[in-house]
Design a protein around this motif. Structure first.
Motif, PDB file in Angstrom:
ATOM      1  N   GLN A 192       0.813  -1.216   0.000  1.00  0.00           N
ATOM      2  CA  GLN A 192       0.000   0.000   0.000  1.00  0.00           C
ATOM      3  C   GLN A 192       0.850   1.272   0.000  1.00  0.00           C
ATOM      4  O   GLN A 192       0.610   2.188  -0.791  1.00  0.00           O
TER       5      GLN A 192
ATOM      6  N   PHE B 100      10.655  -5.281  -1.783  1.00  0.00           N
ATOM      7  CA  PHE B 100      11.104  -6.596  -1.333  1.00  0.00           C
ATOM      8  C   PHE B 100      10.086  -7.178  -0.375  1.00  0.00           C
ATOM      9  O   PHE B 100       9.668  -6.502   0.581  1.00  0.00           O
TER      10      PHE B 100
ATOM     11  N   ASN C 174       8.184 -12.954   2.816  1.00  0.00           N
ATOM     12  CA  ASN C 174       7.238 -14.024   3.136  1.00  0.00           C
ATOM     13  C   ASN C 174       6.555 -14.478   1.838  1.00  0.00           C
ATOM     14  O   ASN C 174       5.867 -13.691   1.181  1.00  0.00           O
TER      15      ASN C 174
ATOM     16  N   SER D  96      14.726 -11.581   1.218  1.00  0.00           N
ATOM     17  CA  SER D  96      14.988 -10.598   2.269  1.00  0.00           C
ATOM     18  C   SER D  96      15.732  -9.396   1.721  1.00  0.00           C
ATOM     19  O   SER D  96      16.750  -9.532   1.047  1.00  0.00           O
TER      20      SER D  96
ATOM     21  N   ASP E 191       8.823  -0.562   7.035  1.00  0.00           N
ATOM     22  CA  ASP E 191       7.602  -0.649   7.856  1.00  0.00           C
ATOM     23  C   ASP E 191       7.505  -2.078   8.390  1.00  0.00           C
ATOM     24  O   ASP E 191       6.623  -2.840   7.991  1.00  0.00           O
TER      25      ASP E 191
HETATM   26  C1  LIG Z   1       3.791  -4.217   8.243  1.00  0.00           C
HETATM   27  S1  LIG Z   1       4.083  -5.078   6.764  1.00  0.00           S
HETATM   28  C2  LIG Z   1       4.357  -3.773   5.591  1.00  0.00           C
HETATM   29  C3  LIG Z   1       3.096  -3.091   5.122  1.00  0.00           C
HETATM   30  C4  LIG Z   1       3.346  -2.188   3.934  1.00  0.00           C
HETATM   31  N1  LIG Z   1       4.093  -1.016   4.304  1.00  0.00           N
HETATM   32  C5  LIG Z   1       2.065  -1.799   3.230  1.00  0.00           C
HETATM   33  O1  LIG Z   1       1.858  -0.593   3.007  1.00  0.00           O
HETATM   34  O2  LIG Z   1       1.273  -2.683   2.853  1.00  0.00           O
HETATM   35  C6  LIG Z   1       5.698  -5.715   6.943  1.00  0.00           C
HETATM   36  C7  LIG Z   1       6.106  -6.671   5.833  1.00  0.00           C
HETATM   37  O3  LIG Z   1       7.517  -6.629   5.705  1.00  0.00           O
HETATM   38  C8  LIG Z   1       8.003  -7.921   5.432  1.00  0.00           C
HETATM   39  N2  LIG Z   1       9.417  -7.926   5.830  1.00  0.00           N
HETATM   40  C9  LIG Z   1       9.945  -7.699   7.064  1.00  0.00           C
HETATM   41  N3  LIG Z   1      11.279  -7.735   7.045  1.00  0.00           N
HETATM   42  C10 LIG Z   1      11.639  -7.977   5.748  1.00  0.00           C
HETATM   43  C11 LIG Z   1      12.879  -8.137   5.085  1.00  0.00           C
HETATM   44  N4  LIG Z   1      14.033  -8.050   5.736  1.00  0.00           N
HETATM   45  N5  LIG Z   1      12.873  -8.374   3.752  1.00  0.00           N
HETATM   46  C12 LIG Z   1      11.707  -8.463   3.060  1.00  0.00           C
HETATM   47  N6  LIG Z   1      10.485  -8.349   3.652  1.00  0.00           N
HETATM   48  C13 LIG Z   1      10.442  -8.102   4.966  1.00  0.00           C
HETATM   49  C14 LIG Z   1       7.112  -8.831   6.251  1.00  0.00           C
HETATM   50  O4  LIG Z   1       7.130 -10.160   5.734  1.00  0.00           O
HETATM   51  C15 LIG Z   1       5.752  -8.131   6.101  1.00  0.00           C
HETATM   52  O5  LIG Z   1       5.046  -8.642   4.999  1.00  0.00           O
END
Ligand SMILES: C[S@@+](CC[C@H](N)C(=O)[O-])C[C@H]1O[C@@H](n2cnc3c(N)ncnc32)[C@H](O)[C@@H]1O
Length: 278
Positions: free
Chosen positions: A126, A141, A144, A177, A196
């Protein structure tokens, strides 16, 4: 656009016992089969989610695309990456442009240059979509594989929509990642790194939105945010922007240069150098 060349990440054993792939009679059978195979998940075929007992969550395909659907009676509707209709569609048409807090935090009011933003924690895309709709080029990136599948589906559907096509063309989704990318000094430069991560919530009350509950079941908490911030500070040319719940502490590490507070979230801005005006 989703980058199909990237290797799919391994799905945790927890996810494999929690999630199955299924579809409605109108859901795409071939997409369901391919998804189940690439994620190593069981494919239940055509089901009604309310009748499923063996899996608490489905990656469910229907005529509207892919959604994360809780099973059983009285479950809330699916969580999707949706950019054309709903909240994001409304925001695209009526949103506050460069006056939005996320745009201010990234510094869009201070520059006319096209910024390359790396959204290192893409989720359902988003924030990245808002930034791309304001003209940024965004690399996303997501590590999951279930969330990555939802986001890839949402972007593919949005790319078919006349109003979203140009925005999605500025977005590139990668699986894996971002920490590996941030620590690789040969990688492409990023003007801004946007973070985030999931904030560890101990609150199990009804106040935590249903949408976030199923998301949290799949993603868990992002316990390595400190590492993410350290990598981001190494890689970003102008700023690192971190979104946090309004009252949450900053990510462990250096103090942010500025904080921009909204009603429920806050943006911690770590300035590295001034943005170019042009
Ligand atoms: C709170 S959500 C982000 C929401 C996003 N900002 C939105 O607007 O929809 C956090 C996401 O970051 C991913 N995430 C966390 N650390 C990460 C990393 N090191 N590399 C890639 N993805 C990561 C998690 O799997 C999760 O899907």
């Amino acid at each position: 656009m989703p980058d199909s060349s990237s290797e799919p990440s391994a799905l945790s054993a927890l996810c494999q016992n929690t999630v199955a792939v299924a579809r409605s009679a109108l859901g795409d059978r071939f997409q369901a089969e391919a998804l189940a195979e690439s994620l190593g998940l069981i494919n239940l075929g055509v089901v009604r989610p309310r009748d499923v007992r063996d899996f608490p969550v489905l990656l469910f395909l229907d005529e509207q695309g892919l959604g994360l659907q809780v099973t059983g009676k009285g479950a809330p509707g699916p969580v999707r990456a949706e950019f054309v209709t709903g909240k994001m569609g409304y925001r695209r048409e009526h949103g506050g442009g460069a006056g939005q807090l996320v745009a201010k935090a990234v510094g869009l009011q201070k520059t006319r240059a096209t910024l390359h933003v790396v959204d290192a924690t893409a989720g359902l895309g988003q924030d990245a979509f808002v930034l791309a709709s304001l003209g940024c080029r965004v690399t996303l990136f997501e590590r999951n594989p279930v969330i990555h599948a939802l986001l890839a589906d949402g972007l593919a559907r949005a790319a078919l929509n006349m109003d979203c096509e140009a925005i999605v063309a500025r977005m590139r989704l990668l699986e894996g990642s971002s920490i590996d990318w941030l620590l690789n000094s040969d990688a492409e430069a990023a003007d801004i790194v946007y973070l985030d991560p999931m904030f560890p919530h101990r609150d199990k009350s009804a106040l935590v939105k249903k949408e976030m509950q199923v998301f949290r079941t799949i993603v868990g908490d992002d316990e390595d945010s400190g590492q993410l911030l350290a990598g981001a500070l190494e890689r970003a040319r102008y700023r690192v922007v971190v979104k946090r719940p309004r009252k949450a502490p900053a990510i462990e590490g250096p103090e942010p240069t500025t904080r921009i507070e909204g009603k429920s979230s806050r943006y911690d801005v770590y300035s590295i150098k001034a943005l170019p005006t042009q």
